[in-house]
Design a protein around this motif. Structure first.
Motif, PDB file in Angstrom:
ATOM      1  N   ALA A   1      -4.833   0.030  -4.638  1.00  0.00           N
ATOM      2  CA  ALA A   1      -5.443  -0.309  -3.354  1.00  0.00           C
ATOM      3  C   ALA A   1      -5.081   0.698  -2.278  1.00  0.00           C
ATOM      4  O   ALA A   1      -5.872   0.963  -1.369  1.00  0.00           O
ATOM      5  N   ALA A   2      -3.886   1.257  -2.360  1.00  0.00           N
ATOM      6  CA  ALA A   2      -3.470   2.255  -1.373  1.00  0.00           C
ATOM      7  C   ALA A   2      -4.280   3.537  -1.511  1.00  0.00           C
ATOM      8  O   ALA A   2      -4.481   4.264  -0.540  1.00  0.00           O
ATOM      9  N   LYS A   3      -4.771   3.826  -2.710  1.00  0.00           N
ATOM     10  CA  LYS A   3      -5.536   5.047  -2.950  1.00  0.00           C
ATOM     11  C   LYS A   3      -7.030   4.831  -2.715  1.00  0.00           C
ATOM     12  O   LYS A   3      -7.684   5.651  -2.079  1.00  0.00           O
ATOM     13  N   ASP A   4      -7.569   3.754  -3.251  1.00  0.00           N
ATOM     14  CA  ASP A   4      -9.006   3.496  -3.156  1.00  0.00           C
ATOM     15  C   ASP A   4      -9.233   1.989  -3.075  1.00  0.00           C
ATOM     16  O   ASP A   4      -9.258   1.308  -4.100  1.00  0.00           O
TER      17      ASP A   4
ATOM     18  N   LYS B   1     -10.794  -3.926  -9.683  1.00  0.00           N
ATOM     19  CA  LYS B   1      -9.720  -4.012 -10.677  1.00  0.00           C
ATOM     20  C   LYS B   1      -8.743  -5.143 -10.359  1.00  0.00           C
ATOM     21  O   LYS B   1      -7.734  -5.296 -11.046  1.00  0.00           O
ATOM     22  N   LYS B   2      -9.058  -5.920  -9.345  1.00  0.00           N
ATOM     23  CA  LYS B   2      -8.112  -6.921  -8.858  1.00  0.00           C
ATOM     24  C   LYS B   2      -7.737  -7.951  -9.908  1.00  0.00           C
ATOM     25  O   LYS B   2      -6.604  -8.435  -9.949  1.00  0.00           O
ATOM     26  N   LEU B   3      -8.664  -8.305 -10.780  1.00  0.00           N
ATOM     27  CA  LEU B   3      -8.407  -9.335 -11.784  1.00  0.00           C
ATOM     28  C   LEU B   3      -8.018  -8.755 -13.140  1.00  0.00           C
ATOM     29  O   LEU B   3      -7.901  -9.503 -14.115  1.00  0.00           O
ATOM     30  N   ASP B   4      -7.819  -7.445 -13.207  1.00  0.00           N
ATOM     31  CA  ASP B   4      -7.402  -6.848 -14.480  1.00  0.00           C
ATOM     32  C   ASP B   4      -6.004  -7.315 -14.876  1.00  0.00           C
ATOM     33  O   ASP B   4      -5.668  -7.352 -16.061  1.00  0.00           O
ATOM     34  N   GLY B   5      -5.186  -7.647 -13.879  1.00  0.00           N
ATOM     35  CA  GLY B   5      -3.833  -8.118 -14.163  1.00  0.00           C
ATOM     36  C   GLY B   5      -3.761  -9.594 -14.502  1.00  0.00           C
ATOM     37  O   GLY B   5      -2.663 -10.134 -14.692  1.00  0.00           O
TER      38      GLY B   5
END
Length: 301
Positions: A129-132, A139-143
């Motif tokens: 999130a800090a980069k893009d 990609k928030k739910l990939d984890g």
């Protein structure tokens, strides 16, 4: 030291349990304290150290479901650990959950409810999130991944709270619960996690659509800027032309035309003079030629 500084700045750092703690547990050299069901226990653990607990559940309680949670109102960094007992009496690490900020506390929990329960690891997503921010959203739910163990059998089980702070001890409250009184919450958790899984699939499709629309939007934005610049330039030129309708501009033009006329008149005079000179020369030549002919005519043959 650097990990501690990054953690203070809000950058998530993935840490591991101290090898000393794991070796002591494996050799049965740890002090284990009983943890009764439904009785929260408040304590403070030193950094890089662990407090071990044993919880005994019946067959009925195991079927109803079991939950172990740890939280810290002081927002200390903690790890909740689950161990399996070896034949020699030692404990080997099976599961671990890192605490995360949830409202006004940091907390970690393990839910053994008899159906797949998921954990949410946001470490990689926060870095992305800090980069893009846009890419991190998709990609928030990939984890969001399933836990390895969904249920426990009756008997005694072993948990530990690990102090994951870098500089100071961690205050915490640990509690073990039978899920029997929480049947509504149990179904709500199952339903909401199913919705999250569906949303993860939708996000994948939405990402493709979003990128296509974003590309079109970027193109339109660029064209918008170009068109705006072109319009501004045309309006500016129009204003300059309209502003030229003034007496001052007329005087300048008349003065300019006079100077042009003078130069033209001068050039014409010079041209006339240059045209006159050749005519005189021709007349002189002609007279001389005629005179020469007359002299020749007077000579006797």
């Amino acid at each position: 030291m650097f990990a501690a500084l990054f953690s203070k700045l809000g950058v998530p750092i993935k840490t591991t349990v101290s090898a000393t703690v794991l070796e002591e547990a494996l050799h049965g050299e740890v002090n284990i304290r009983p943890l009764p069901l439904g009785q929260p226990l408040c304590r403070k653990v030193e950094k890089q150290c662990a407090h071990f607990y044993s919880v005994t559940i019946t067959e009925k309680e195991a079927q109803a479901g079991f939950v172990c949670r740890v939280y810290s109102p002081e927002k200390s960094k903690l790890k909740l650990l689950y161990f399996d007992q070896e034949e020699n009496g030692g404990l080997s690490l099976l599961l671990q959950e890192d605490s995360a900020k949830r409202g006004k506390v940091t907390s970690a929990g393990m839910y053994f409810l008899g159906f797949p329960v998921y954990r949410m690891d946001q470490t990689q997503n926060l870095v992305a999130a800090a980069k893009d921010p846009d890419a991190a959203f998709f990609k928030k739910l990939d984890g969001f991944q399933p836990c390895e163990i969904n249920e426990l059998k009756s008997g005694t089980h072993y948990f530990a709270v690990y102090g994951d702070n870098f500089f100071k001890s961690a205050s915490y409250t640990i509690e073990a619960l039978c899920a029997a009184p929480f049947m509504e919450e149990k179904e709500n958790l199952r339903n909401v996690e199913a919705q999250i899984l569906s949303k993860r699939v939708e996000l994948s499709k939405f990402e493709t659509e979003y990128k296509e629309v974003l590309a079109q939007f970027t193109e339109m934005t660029s064209r918008y800027t170009q068109e705006m610049q072109a319009i501004d330039e045309l309006l500016k030129l129009r204003n300059e032309i309209q502003a030229s309708y003034t007496v001052t501009s007329q005087i300048k033009r008349s003065g300019s035309s006079r100077s042009k006329n003078k130069s033209t008149f001068k050039e014409s005079d010079e041209g006339q003079e240059s045209n006159k000179k050749p005519s005189r020369d021709r007349s002189r030549k002609k007279r001389w030629y005629n005179l020469h002919l007359k002299v020749d005519q007077r000579k006797p043959c």
